[in-house]
Design an enzyme around this catalytic site. Structure first.
Site, PDB file in Angstrom:
ATOM      1  N   LYS A  21     130.068  36.105  40.657  1.00  0.00           N
ATOM      2  CA  LYS A  21     129.289  35.158  39.875  1.00  0.00           C
ATOM      3  C   LYS A  21     128.482  35.734  38.988  1.00  0.00           C
ATOM      4  O   LYS A  21     127.886  36.870  39.204  1.00  0.00           O
ATOM      5  CB  LYS A  21     128.591  34.070  40.810  1.00  0.00           C
ATOM      6  CG  LYS A  21     127.380  35.001  41.584  1.00  0.00           C
ATOM      7  CD  LYS A  21     125.899  35.147  40.571  1.00  0.00           C
ATOM      8  CE  LYS A  21     124.907  35.914  41.386  1.00  0.00           C
ATOM      9  NZ  LYS A  21     123.718  36.193  40.662  1.00  0.00           N
ATOM     10  N   VAL A 115     129.274  46.694  43.595  1.00  0.00           N
ATOM     11  CA  VAL A 115     128.418  46.543  44.886  1.00  0.00           C
ATOM     12  C   VAL A 115     126.935  46.965  44.413  1.00  0.00           C
ATOM     13  O   VAL A 115     126.486  47.706  43.502  1.00  0.00           O
ATOM     14  CB  VAL A 115     128.737  47.805  45.812  1.00  0.00           C
ATOM     15  CG1 VAL A 115     127.859  47.712  47.209  1.00  0.00           C
ATOM     16  CG2 VAL A 115     130.199  47.736  46.351  1.00  0.00           C
ATOM     17  N   ALA A 120     127.082  38.944  43.212  1.00  0.00           N
ATOM     18  CA  ALA A 120     127.172  38.538  44.328  1.00  0.00           C
ATOM     19  C   ALA A 120     128.612  38.812  45.078  1.00  0.00           C
ATOM     20  O   ALA A 120     129.139  38.220  45.580  1.00  0.00           O
ATOM     21  CB  ALA A 120     127.187  37.016  44.303  1.00  0.00           C
ATOM     22  N   ASP A 156     123.808  32.277  47.240  1.00  0.00           N
ATOM     23  CA  ASP A 156     125.005  32.492  46.426  1.00  0.00           C
ATOM     24  C   ASP A 156     126.338  32.069  46.874  1.00  0.00           C
ATOM     25  O   ASP A 156     127.387  31.933  46.277  1.00  0.00           O
ATOM     26  CB  ASP A 156     125.173  33.822  45.722  1.00  0.00           C
ATOM     27  CG  ASP A 156     124.036  34.188  44.743  1.00  0.00           C
ATOM     28  OD1 ASP A 156     123.271  33.228  44.263  1.00  0.00           O
ATOM     29  OD2 ASP A 156     123.763  35.492  44.475  1.00  0.00           O
TER      30      ASP A 156
END
Length: 330
Positions: A21, A115, A120, A156
């Site tokens: 996202k 990461v 997200a 999220d």
């Protein structure tokens, strides 16, 4: 009493994917008494994907001592926990517990989202794990039930389940889809060396805002109305002109080198550059794919980013795939 599991068509493993996202708008309220912040955000799902396979493990019993392993591969895998604190493992355990299912399940994650990059990736792991576990165990939970569980795992996670473009409120978990916002957007993703954790960035924002009394008050993202209106049409420049991220000053404070990355994107001709969420990934919004390729090439040549990728959105949310080698749905 745990109930027996009857998997669809004798399936022993199910693979699902979920997208990264980005926040086209991220307005952050003041720190609340419960330690959280009210958010007003516009989410967009983009085609960087996490892939999660949940499989039945032979043997009886459940619980931490008998849970299957968590295996993580792909870029940045060494930074991802492989115990039951892993967000995908927590999603599997939550769904298994809610359903009263006694089954040993292993989890295999293939990373495709940076990461600790503010996109997200961990939440996408959880969303994919929920969808895969629901299918594997034949639970037949609808999206509403899965999103309710997802909200218990992280702010999220519900959006990574849903995908597309959506307005998020509360802690970001209360979603209202923006169904008209379907025009494709081309974005360059510049990955930084190192990561920033979301709690640390929020804490830095609180610290910077506390200094506002000394004349250094930070601007706030404000209304989403102009952005939502621009998203309703095929207007990349209008969208770019209304992007905002209240966390960007905190990310830049913690990692000043990101200023060079943002400058490189601007000089390469991007319509707009910004930090993605809590960072340190930077995003450059472009008018079309050809411009995105040119911006990506120039930013890469400057050496200010560890890696540069092209992406686009919006794309679909978490879904099962029949072949782990297939391309996720848009």
């Amino acid at each position: 009493m745990p109930r027996d599991v009857s998997t669809p068509a004798g399936a022993r493993a199910v693979t699902a994917v979920a997208p990264a996202k980005i926040n086209l708008h991220l307005g952050v309220g003041d720190l609340r008494a419960d330690g959280f912040h009210d958010l007003l955000t516009v989410y967009r799902a983009v085609d960087l994907w996490e892939q999660v396979t949940v499989a039945l493990v032979d043997g009886d019993g459940a619980g931490d001592d008998s849970d299957g392993e968590v295996i993580v591969s792909g870029p940045g895998a060494y930074q991802v926990p492989t115990d039951r604190s892993n967000l995908a493992a927590r999603a599997v355990d939550l769904l298994r517990g809610e359903a009263g299912v006694d089954a040993r399940l292993s989890i295999r994650i293939v990373k495709g989202v940076p990461v600790a990059g503010g996109m997200a990736g961990g939440s996408a792991d959880a969303a994919a794990a929920l969808v895969a576990t629901d299918r594997l165990l034949g639970l037949g939970l609808g999206r509403a039930a899965l999103e309710s569980l997802a909200a218990r795992l992280g702010s999220d996670v519900p959006f990574c389940l849903r995908g597309g473009t959506a307005l998020g409120t509360g802690r970001g978990e209360k979603l209202a889809p923006l169904l008209h916002a379907r025009a494709e957007q081309h974005i360059v993703v510049a990955l930084a060396d190192g990561g920033l954790t979301t709690p640390v960035v929020f804490a830095e924002l609180d610290r910077l805002r506390a200094e506002g009394g000394t004349g250094r008050e930070l601007p706030r993202a404000g209304s989403v109305d102009a952005l939502v209106e621009a998203l309703a049409g095929d207007d990349p420049a209008g969208v770019a002109g209304n992007l905002a991220n209240d966390l960007e000053p905190a990310a830049l404070s913690l990692m000043p080198a990101l200023r060079k990355t943002l400058r490189a994107g601007a000089e390469a001709g991007a319509l707009h550059g910004m930090v993605s969420g809590s960072g340190p990934t930077c995003l450059f919004f472009c008018a079309h794919r050809e411009q995105a390729i040119a911006v990506a090439t120039e930013v890469s040549e400057t050496g200010v980013a560890r890696e540069v990728r092209l992406t686009r959105g919006p794309v679909a949310g978490a879904h099962v795939i029949d072949n782990p080698q297939q391309t996720p749905e848009q």
